[in-house]
Design a protein around this motif. Sequence first.
Motif, mmCIF file in Angstrom:
data_model
loop_
_atom_site.group_PDB
_atom_site.id
_atom_site.type_symbol
_atom_site.label_atom_id
_atom_site.label_comp_id
_atom_site.label_asym_id
_atom_site.label_seq_id
_atom_site.Cartn_x
_atom_site.Cartn_y
_atom_site.Cartn_z
ATOM 1 N N SER A 110 -6.175 2.031 8.999
ATOM 2 C CA SER A 110 -5.827 1.260 7.805
ATOM 3 C C SER A 110 -4.917 0.085 8.132
ATOM 4 N N ALA A 123 -5.581 -9.238 5.479
ATOM 5 C CA ALA A 123 -4.432 -9.963 4.922
ATOM 6 C C ALA A 123 -4.245 -11.322 5.577
ATOM 7 N N PHE A 164 -7.472 -6.931 -1.390
ATOM 8 C CA PHE A 164 -6.900 -8.257 -1.162
ATOM 9 C C PHE A 164 -7.528 -9.302 -2.077
ATOM 10 N N ASN A 199 4.322 -3.406 8.760
ATOM 11 C CA ASN A 199 3.620 -2.139 8.957
ATOM 12 C C ASN A 199 4.662 -1.056 9.149
ATOM 13 N N CYS A 204 -5.934 -3.576 7.095
ATOM 14 C CA CYS A 204 -5.067 -4.367 6.220
ATOM 15 C C CYS A 204 -4.630 -5.666 6.898
ATOM 16 N N CYS A 205 -4.263 -5.603 8.166
ATOM 17 C CA CYS A 205 -3.891 -6.834 8.882
ATOM 18 C C CYS A 205 -5.081 -7.785 8.960
ATOM 19 N N VAL A 230 -10.480 -2.085 1.189
ATOM 20 C CA VAL A 230 -9.351 -2.929 1.613
ATOM 21 C C VAL A 230 -9.657 -4.396 1.320
ATOM 22 N N THR A 266 0.852 -1.186 0.000
ATOM 23 C CA THR A 266 0.000 0.000 0.000
ATOM 24 C C THR A 266 0.888 1.237 0.000
ATOM 25 N N HIS A 278 2.156 -2.705 4.603
ATOM 26 C CA HIS A 278 1.196 -1.622 4.847
ATOM 27 C C HIS A 278 1.962 -0.328 5.087
ATOM 28 N N VAL A 317 -7.374 3.124 1.823
ATOM 29 C CA VAL A 317 -7.079 2.170 2.896
ATOM 30 C C VAL A 317 -7.884 2.417 4.164
ATOM 31 N N SER A 320 2.388 -8.773 2.909
ATOM 32 C CA SER A 320 1.520 -7.595 2.893
ATOM 33 C C SER A 320 2.259 -6.460 3.587
#
Length: 143
Positions: free
Chosen positions: A115, A123, A70, A137, A119-120, A66, A13, A85, A60, A83
């Motif tokens: 975000s 993902a 994915f 991250n 994302c976590c 998001v 990202t 971020h 995000v 991933s």
Amino acid sequence: MRDRFEGKVALVTGAGGGIGLATARRFAAEGAQVVCADLDEATGRAAAEEVGGTFVPVDVASEPAVEAMFALAVDAYGGLDVSFHNAGISPPEDASILDTALDTWRRVQDVNLTSVYLCCRHAIPHLRARGGGAIVNTASFVA
């Protein structure tokens, strides 16, 4: 180490510039298929073209966006292994707590903090489906 990520899929990202772009370049140089995600379509698309990857436009701070990001990555490459971020903002109108409007504050928190959670959250199931992987991250001095 040229083939360290051969056969791997990496999503980045904030891939349109700075650390995100440098990371996308490095993953590609080491053999990964790279998904370049960014809010800015022009820079994100340019990054994806440069690294031979796929561009995904994404806000995000939006959970549906998001989740779709994915899904697109997995649909395009069959899975996800890394991933990264990296999306973040520091708008000029957020220079001082005395002058920052609440809406600006909330947008910064959504992009820079929420975000990462989103994302976590989205993902991890894809990484588990591949038997594991890595989440990175990043944060800046404003975080």
